[in-house]
Design a protein around this motif. Structure first.
Motif, short mmCIF file in Angstrom:
data_model
loop_
_atom_site.label_atom_id
_atom_site.label_comp_id
_atom_site.label_asym_id
_atom_site.label_seq_id
_atom_site.Cartn_x
_atom_site.Cartn_y
_atom_site.Cartn_z
N ASP A 38 34.07 42.72 33.21
CA ASP A 38 33.02 43.51 32.52
C ASP A 38 32.03 44.13 33.50
OD1 ASP A 38 31.50 41.35 33.38
OD2 ASP A 38 30.48 41.06 31.45
N GLY A 39 32.35 44.12 34.79
CA GLY A 39 31.42 44.63 35.79
C GLY A 39 30.59 43.54 36.42
N THR A 40 30.26 42.50 35.65
CA THR A 40 29.49 41.39 36.22
C THR A 40 30.40 40.33 36.83
OG1 THR A 40 29.42 39.95 34.25
CG2 THR A 40 27.79 41.72 34.38
N GLY A 41 31.65 40.28 36.35
CA GLY A 41 32.56 39.26 36.86
C GLY A 41 33.90 39.32 36.15
N PHE A 42 34.71 38.27 36.37
CA PHE A 42 36.05 38.17 35.81
C PHE A 42 36.19 36.85 35.06
CE2 PHE A 42 36.32 41.17 39.21
CZ PHE A 42 37.35 42.04 38.90
N ILE A 43 36.95 36.87 33.95
CA ILE A 43 37.21 35.66 33.19
C ILE A 43 38.57 35.78 32.51
CG2 ILE A 43 36.16 36.39 30.99
CD1 ILE A 43 34.93 33.56 30.80
N ARG A 76 34.83 28.02 26.99
CA ARG A 76 35.28 26.68 27.36
C ARG A 76 35.04 26.45 28.85
NH1 ARG A 76 35.99 24.93 22.15
NH2 ARG A 76 37.70 26.05 21.09
N LYS A 77 34.61 25.23 29.17
CA LYS A 77 34.49 24.88 30.59
C LYS A 77 35.90 24.62 31.14
CE LYS A 77 31.15 22.42 33.45
NZ LYS A 77 31.72 23.03 34.60
N ASP A 78 36.20 25.15 32.31
CA ASP A 78 37.51 24.97 32.92
C ASP A 78 37.34 24.96 34.43
OD1 ASP A 78 40.08 25.01 33.86
OD2 ASP A 78 40.79 26.60 32.54
N ASP A 79 37.46 23.79 35.02
CA ASP A 79 37.22 23.65 36.46
C ASP A 79 38.28 24.35 37.29
OD1 ASP A 79 34.95 22.17 35.98
OD2 ASP A 79 36.00 20.24 36.03
N ARG A 80 39.43 24.67 36.70
CA ARG A 80 40.49 25.37 37.45
C ARG A 80 40.19 26.85 37.61
NH1 ARG A 80 45.18 24.01 33.46
NH2 ARG A 80 43.43 24.64 32.12
N ALA A 81 39.35 27.39 36.73
CA ALA A 81 39.03 28.82 36.77
C ALA A 81 38.04 29.10 37.90
CB ALA A 81 38.43 29.27 35.45
N PRO A 82 38.18 30.22 38.59
CA PRO A 82 37.25 30.55 39.69
C PRO A 82 35.79 30.51 39.26
CG PRO A 82 39.11 32.06 39.70
CD PRO A 82 39.25 31.23 38.45
N SER A 83 35.51 30.98 38.05
CA SER A 83 34.12 31.00 37.57
C SER A 83 33.72 29.69 36.92
CB SER A 83 33.93 32.14 36.57
OG SER A 83 34.70 31.89 35.40
N GLY A 84 34.72 28.82 36.63
CA GLY A 84 34.43 27.55 35.96
C GLY A 84 34.53 27.61 34.45
N CYS A 253 26.71 34.57 46.77
CA CYS A 253 27.99 35.27 46.57
C CYS A 253 29.18 34.36 46.82
CB CYS A 253 28.07 36.50 47.50
SG CYS A 253 26.87 37.79 47.13
N LYS A 254 29.09 33.13 46.36
CA LYS A 254 30.17 32.17 46.59
C LYS A 254 31.48 32.63 45.97
CE LYS A 254 27.48 27.87 47.08
NZ LYS A 254 26.11 28.40 47.03
N LEU A 255 31.43 33.10 44.72
CA LEU A 255 32.65 33.56 44.03
C LEU A 255 33.26 34.75 44.75
CD1 LEU A 255 31.79 33.29 40.23
CD2 LEU A 255 33.43 31.91 41.51
N GLU A 256 32.40 35.67 45.19
CA GLU A 256 32.90 36.87 45.86
C GLU A 256 33.56 36.54 47.20
OE1 GLU A 256 30.16 37.97 42.73
OE2 GLU A 256 29.91 36.60 44.42
N LEU A 257 32.92 35.67 47.98
CA LEU A 257 33.50 35.29 49.27
C LEU A 257 34.82 34.54 49.08
CD1 LEU A 257 30.23 34.17 51.09
CD2 LEU A 257 31.55 36.25 51.54
N LYS A 258 34.90 33.76 48.00
CA LYS A 258 36.15 33.07 47.68
C LYS A 258 37.24 34.08 47.31
CE LYS A 258 37.97 29.22 44.96
NZ LYS A 258 37.66 28.19 43.93
N ALA A 259 36.87 35.08 46.51
CA ALA A 259 37.84 36.11 46.13
C ALA A 259 38.34 36.87 47.35
CB ALA A 259 37.20 37.07 45.12
N LEU A 260 37.48 37.03 48.35
CA LEU A 260 37.85 37.73 49.58
C LEU A 260 38.57 36.83 50.58
CD1 LEU A 260 34.49 39.68 50.02
CD2 LEU A 260 36.71 40.70 49.50
#
Length: 429
Positions: A38-43, A76-84, A253-260
């Motif tokens: 949505d521009g702010t992130g991915f899910i 739903r909370k999901d620890d496997r998902a990058p965003s949680g 930017c933890k999620l972004e650095l992880k994606a990179l």
């Protein structure tokens, strides 16, 4: 409740609606997995046929890449998902169905992606780079505002060059000749004499016919200038600023650095103070390492990389020869062949990210430099006035935003670090 992907953590086990685009999808006979952005992130949105019925499930299965939708579901909370988190989808509303989206999940060549830069920006990697770029800008404003600097905007159209070079974009300014700015520095010196500590942030233009991975034709510069400050004091500001920015990116930017897939352990070491090596010592070191270079020559990318590899954080190379630096740099107090300046070299082969110096504050010496560099006294009279009316020691520097983004993100080429890069052979889109 209508929300965004970055805010879903506030609504765990609650029903929300998100406006999103479909980045990708996969499905089995009974479950569809929608990769949403949505521009702010991915899910990930999970659509279970038994829970939503045939109609919604078929809608989900038939969605095309980059179609826009309103998607409703339970967070739903999901620890496997990058965003949680993930979304258990129970409702879909198609806004616009995209057809034959050109950038598919397969591999594409660089030229193809650059021709479709307006769409390539939507990809997860490019999204992450732009978010890091934004955080660097945000942290820049925060650092300088918190340290008593005033933001000043120098002109983009100028009547002369800041560095006395010929690599300028020429244009007509009614009946006069004008140029696109290659630096706001000279104007920032005037602003510093009025406001003490100032900084600018804006586009600069270099008409260099360069194709290296470090060069852009149009790029953005952060240029602070400080009255009553000598070169050594300026170096402290520089290393404090760079440390602040890097640590802000690591925090926000933890999620972004992880994606990179960025190795953040190297960035965690970027803490002031930074090591320093003189130009003289750098030349000797390079010779010992087998590089063919003589005193008086400027460093190229291989030289900067070799020096950077000695250290685990950025390194200042200080006191370059006068003849290879700009006319406005103050001579060293005990040597007339070098100037009070430094380039900051980023680790991991990313090259120079800052150039800075103490500026000449003596009127007669500056006049002498005008003559040596064949600069028009008429064009630069206003700059000389800064030395005539209350001259003071002053220093400043310029940080290239795109090279800094490239280093922090770990990109291979600077073209990915700006939304719409302008390169030697690229003015589209």
């Amino acid at each position: 409740m209508k929300t965004t992907i970055t805010e879903v953590g506030n609504y765990v086990e609650q029903k929300v609606t998100i406006g999103a685009w479909l980045a990708n999808k996969r499905s089995s006979g009974k479950i569809a997995f929608l990769q949403l952005r949505d521009g702010t992130g991915f899910i990930q949105g999970v659509v279970v046929k038994a829970e939503v019925g045939e109609e919604i499930f078929q809608q989900a299965k038939n969605l095309t890449q980059e179609s826009s939708i309103y998607v409703t579901g339970i967070v739903r909370k999901d620890d496997r998902a990058p965003s949680g988190y993930e979304l258990s989808v129970n409702g879909l509303e198609i806004i616009h169905e995209a057809t034959e989206y050109p950038i598919t999940p397969k591999e594409h060549g660089t030229e193809f992606l650059m021709d479709h830069r307006h769409l390539w920006l939507r990809s997860k990697r490019q999204h992450a780079i732009m978010k890091v770029r934004n955080e660097i800008i945000r942290a820049t404003y925060e650092f300088f505002n918190d340290n008593g600097f005033v933001k000043v905007d120098p002109p983009i159209l100028t009547g002369s060059s800041a560095e006395g070079t010929t690599n300028l974009f020429h244009t007509k300014y009614f009946e006069e000749d004008a140029y696109l700015s290659q630096s706001g520095q000279l104007y920032m010196e005037a602003a510093a004499m009025a406001l003490g500590k100032v900084f600018s942030f804006g586009p600069t233009f270099r008409a260099e016919k360069s194709k290296t991975r470090r060069h852009l034709i149009e790029f953005w510069m952060i240029e602070p200038e400080m009255a009553f400050m000598d070169h050594e004091e300026s170096l402290v500001v520089q290393e404090s600023y760079v440390s602040y920015v890097v640590q802000s990116v690591l925090t926000n930017c933890k999620l972004e650095l992880k994606a990179l897939e960025r190795d953040t352990s190297k960035l965690e070491q970027v803490q002031a103070p930074f090591p320093r090596i003189s130009y003289d010592d750098a030349i000797e070191f390079l010779k010992e390492e087998g590089h063919e270079i003589e005193w008086g020559e400027d460093f190229g990318a291989p030289h900067e990389t070799a020096i950077a590899e000695k250290y685990d954080k950025p390194v200042f190379i200080t006191n370059y020869p006068k003849d290879i630096k700009a006319f406005y740099m103050k001579p060293h107090p005990t040597r007339d062949d070098v100037v009070l300046c430094a380039d900051l070299i980023a680790p991991e082969g990313y090259g120079e990210i800052i150039g800075g110096s103490q500026r000449i504050d003596d009127e007669e010496l500056l006049k002498q430099r005008y003559a040596e560099h064949n600069l028009s006294e008429d064009a630069y009279r206003w700059y000389l006035d800064l030395r005539k009316y209350g001259s003071v020691p002053h220093s400043g520097f310029g940080l290239g935003l795109e090279r800094t983004v490239g280093w922090i993100c770990g990109t291979e080429h600077v073209r990915e670090t700006i939304p719409f890069p302008r390169l030697l052979n690229r003015l589209y889109p």
